[in-house]
Write an enzyme that holds these catalytic residues in place. Structure first.
Site, mmCIF file in Angstrom:
data_model
loop_
_atom_site.group_PDB
_atom_site.id
_atom_site.type_symbol
_atom_site.label_atom_id
_atom_site.label_comp_id
_atom_site.label_asym_id
_atom_site.label_seq_id
_atom_site.Cartn_x
_atom_site.Cartn_y
_atom_site.Cartn_z
ATOM 1 N N GLY A 162 0.777 -1.232 0.000
ATOM 2 C CA GLY A 162 0.000 0.000 0.000
ATOM 3 C C GLY A 162 0.810 1.284 0.000
ATOM 4 O O GLY A 162 0.320 2.325 0.442
ATOM 5 N N SER A 163 2.044 1.253 -0.526
ATOM 6 C CA SER A 163 2.843 2.495 -0.522
ATOM 7 C C SER A 163 2.249 3.525 -1.488
ATOM 8 O O SER A 163 2.300 4.725 -1.231
ATOM 9 C CB SER A 163 4.307 2.212 -0.867
ATOM 10 N N ASN A 164 1.650 3.084 -2.580
ATOM 11 C CA ASN A 164 0.988 4.044 -3.484
ATOM 12 C C ASN A 164 -0.234 4.663 -2.797
ATOM 13 O O ASN A 164 -0.475 5.857 -2.898
ATOM 14 C CB ASN A 164 0.566 3.362 -4.791
ATOM 15 N N MET A 171 -3.710 -7.161 -7.433
ATOM 16 C CA MET A 171 -3.012 -8.202 -8.178
ATOM 17 C C MET A 171 -3.926 -9.256 -8.784
ATOM 18 O O MET A 171 -3.467 -10.314 -9.193
ATOM 19 C CB MET A 171 -1.964 -8.875 -7.278
ATOM 20 N N ARG A 172 -5.221 -8.990 -8.809
ATOM 21 C CA ARG A 172 -6.112 -9.977 -9.450
ATOM 22 C C ARG A 172 -6.551 -9.466 -10.811
ATOM 23 O O ARG A 172 -6.741 -8.266 -11.002
ATOM 24 C CB ARG A 172 -7.347 -10.215 -8.557
ATOM 25 N N ASN A 219 -5.127 2.424 -13.513
ATOM 26 C CA ASN A 219 -4.200 1.493 -12.877
ATOM 27 C C ASN A 219 -2.790 2.052 -13.006
ATOM 28 O O ASN A 219 -2.462 2.713 -14.001
ATOM 29 C CB ASN A 219 -4.287 0.128 -13.590
ATOM 30 N N HIS A 231 1.008 0.805 -13.360
ATOM 31 C CA HIS A 231 1.696 -0.436 -13.737
ATOM 32 C C HIS A 231 3.193 -0.133 -13.849
ATOM 33 O O HIS A 231 3.573 0.868 -14.476
ATOM 34 C CB HIS A 231 1.145 -0.945 -15.079
ATOM 35 N N SER A 235 3.648 3.387 -15.649
ATOM 36 C CA SER A 235 2.589 3.988 -16.470
ATOM 37 C C SER A 235 1.291 4.034 -15.685
ATOM 38 O O SER A 235 0.967 3.073 -14.976
ATOM 39 C CB SER A 235 2.355 3.141 -17.736
ATOM 40 N N LEU A 263 -5.644 -6.886 -20.370
ATOM 41 C CA LEU A 263 -4.730 -6.624 -19.246
ATOM 42 C C LEU A 263 -3.696 -5.553 -19.574
ATOM 43 O O LEU A 263 -2.993 -5.634 -20.593
ATOM 44 C CB LEU A 263 -4.010 -7.924 -18.871
ATOM 45 N N ASP A 264 -3.657 -4.505 -18.725
ATOM 46 C CA ASP A 264 -2.608 -3.471 -18.843
ATOM 47 C C ASP A 264 -2.512 -2.915 -20.263
ATOM 48 O O ASP A 264 -1.430 -2.612 -20.760
ATOM 49 C CB ASP A 264 -1.245 -4.064 -18.439
ATOM 50 N N GLN A 302 9.128 7.224 -7.816
ATOM 51 C CA GLN A 302 8.652 7.859 -9.048
ATOM 52 C C GLN A 302 7.198 7.491 -9.317
ATOM 53 O O GLN A 302 6.409 8.289 -9.816
ATOM 54 C CB GLN A 302 9.525 7.435 -10.252
HETATM 55 C C1 GRF Z 1 3.622 -1.020 -7.439
HETATM 56 O O1 GRF Z 1 4.933 -1.209 -7.902
HETATM 57 C C2 GRF Z 1 2.677 -0.950 -8.594
HETATM 58 O O2 GRF Z 1 3.229 -0.349 -9.744
HETATM 59 C C3 GRF Z 1 2.415 -2.402 -8.861
HETATM 60 O O3 GRF Z 1 2.339 -3.020 -7.607
HETATM 61 C C4 GRF Z 1 3.122 -2.261 -6.698
HETATM 62 C C5 GRF Z 1 2.220 -1.870 -5.551
HETATM 63 O O4 GRF Z 1 3.016 -1.378 -4.535
HETATM 64 N N1 GRF Z 1 1.196 -2.593 -9.597
HETATM 65 P P1 GRF Z 1 2.274 -0.768 -3.244
HETATM 66 O O5 GRF Z 1 1.344 -1.829 -2.706
HETATM 67 O O6 GRF Z 1 1.523 0.450 -3.690
HETATM 68 O O7 GRF Z 1 3.409 -0.440 -2.313
#
Ligand code: GRF
Length: 221
Positions: free
Chosen positions: A13-15, A91-92, A108, A110, A137, A145-146, A174
């Site tokens: 969950g860092s994003n 991730m699903r 999303n 990616h 991206s 997908l993506d 980044q």
């Molecule tokens: C990130 O690298 C994102 O690009 C990818 O999964 C990772 C999720 O990281 N889809 P976090 O859970 O947000 O730390």
């Protein structure tokens, strides 16, 4: 009007945390109305709870099929009435029905320079290909997908001696800046997602915006 964001995540969950922090700094005029995951014990749900955000887990094994699980999860997403759904490490594979239910309202992030390396193990694949640069991206989610239109990208150089881990580690900050900037433009009304792709300042974006050295998104002419 504060844009209502729903976040889908499966991991640390860092994003998500980057978005929570940007909102609390006042950099993002948005509200996270729910965080949803297939993993009850994931870090993202713990971060949501710590921030007082509704955290909802929908475990696939509790449902008869992928389609039924998707239906249950996305009905809970719909219930919080999001303006935009952000997949950040979810991730699903999302079923076509669920994607179509939110087409044009789901993005999303990616970790590759799409259209290169859709799917998994993107850092390793970039290294194996000998790419000079790598990146992330933010794209519109479509059933494939993506594969949806890309709103913006962040790029990093691949350095001698890089491993998949060092590349992922250098890329992550980044990603956070890229995602926050994309949402800042979206919440500011500068970006719209339409059936024919991404619109920026009222016209269709011919190619992805790029994150510059000042962490701002620019058009590349
Ligand atoms: C990130 O690298 C994102 O690009 C990818 O999964 C990772 C999720 O990281 N889809 P976090 O859970 O947000 O730390």
């Amino acid at each position: 009007m504060t844009v209502r964001l729903a976040i889908l995540a499966s991991g640390r969950g860092s994003n998500l945390q980057a978005l929570i922090d940007a909102i609390s700094r006042g950099d993002l005029q948005a509200g996270i109305v729910g965080v949803f995951s297939d993993k009850p014990a994931c870090g993202a749900l713990a971060k949501a709870r710590a921030a007082g955000i509704p955290a909802i887990a929908c475990e696939p094994r509790d449902y008869a099929s992928r389609a039924v699980h998707d239906e249950a999860l996305f009905s809970q997403v719909a219930a919080v009435q999001p303006d935009l759904i952000v997949c950040a490490g979810y991730m699903r594979l999302i079923s076509e029905a669920a994607v179509r239910r939110f087409l044009g309202r789901m993005i999303n992030i990616h970790p590759s320079l799409l259209p290169k390396y859709p799917g998994l193990h993107t850092h390793r694949r970039a290294l194996e290909a000998g790419d000079a640069e790598h990146g992330a991206s933010v794209h519109m989610v479509i059933p494939a997908l993506d594969a949806g239109p890309v709103l913006a990208q962040a790029r990093i150089a691949v350095l001698p001696g890089d491993s998949a881990e060092s590349l992922a580690h250098r890329l992550l900050p980044q990603e956070h800046a890229l995602l926050v900037e994309c949402l800042r433009l979206y919440c500011g009304g500068h970006v719209a997602i339409a059936d024919d792709g991404i619109h920026f300042q009222g016209r269709r974006l011919p190619e992805p915006l790029q994150l510059d050295d000042h962490q701002h998104l620019r058009e590349m002419h």
